[in-house]
Enzyme design. Sequence first.
Site: not given
Length: 447
Positions: A109, A189, A49-52, A114, A185
């Site tokens: 998260s 998202m 994902t964007c953070n993991r 979220e 994008g």
Amino acid sequence: MSFLVLGLSYRSAPPDVFEQAAITGDTVHKLLREVQRATGIRESVVLATCNRVEVYADVYNRAQSVKNITDALVRHCDIAPHRLVPYLYEFADDTALEHLFKVASGLDSMVVGEDQIVGQLRTAFQLAQERRTVGRVLHGIMQSALRVGKRARSETDVNRVGASLVTVGLDIVGPLAGKHALVLGAGSMGTLTAKTLAARGIAAVTVTNRTLERAERLADDLPVRATAIPLAAVPEALRDADLVVSCLGTGEYVITADMVRGPVTLLDLAAPRSIDPKAALHQDVTLVSLDDLADWNNATEADIEGVMRIIAEEEADYRAKRRAEAVAPAVAALRDKAASVVDKELARLATRVPGLDERENDAVAQTVKRVVNKILHAPTVRVQEMVAAPGGERYVDMLADLFDLAPDAPELAAYTGDADTSHFSHGPGPGSREVAGPTHEDRPTTV
């Protein structure tokens, strides 16, 4: 066997390290393929994902599997080992299960509670199913995780406002009415961003994407004035934008500092980031990045406690199912042994009482089989109930000992390892360790 989680998150590593290591697009498929082929790994799922970035695996050899997965991450993240390895975190068995359930529920998260993570986890699971990298073990674990995510959102208010990086970022940005936004994008998202902007009263939206057709489809679907442009037209579009939201992690800056002139607000939700941080040095330019959203909490203590109760219930339920599965081959072996004894005795009876006709032989055989089945029914049902309780694994061995079931019986041999639950402890224990260097993932979830 052992259930293993190995990964990297925006909170466990410095932003520059995570951004360099972030995995997108086809790289996820390639990483999954390589992990699955590595020695010691039976099943695998990759979540990016964007953070993991996390690898979930059912493994034979924990130490060897950690090394192999780490090597694969180094290659596919295109980052030097000395920069990546110190920030990797590892969980095994009980703590791995709890970590995955926290991820699915949104407790782990950046924005607590979220909503997007459940869909992202489901997508990762579906990819693994399509690539045939999941079997019975990870299938059960992932189904339990998705159920945790669903229950957390239906039985608690942990996501009371549908919080996401997008909604929290736009909350920080402030009022949108009458403004013109540029969205970089058109993926999941980017779509969420554009639709949230429209719902919050934005006057106009310009969408860009690496694939123009996708940007055009999103623009056509918006209930506000919207246009789609190619990436090459971004510098010109910046002149009319009051707000820029980037959800496009390309590995390089889509918006450089020399493109920006104020007044404008920049919201960079991409990983790796796609807006040059130096843009914020310009007058009347405000930049909000993932760093500003870290550990954002909209959930109450009661919400967190409610989710943790759900996690505990699902962990207990998963272990009970695994223990119940563990007794199945022993019960099958017992019934096969009983059937073998019955067949031998009926054959012996046929030689001793040769005068019985076919009807009489059938009547005797059915009677004997009914007697044996009735005798076996109570102990087999009871052992299945006892095995489902904590510590019940020992009853499988007791059943085998009581009825002298051979350890190499076909039913047991075919099931060897598949129903192993010994790696799930039922009391406190470590279960997790750092690969190397500091990590914050093994601390209690920050709320």
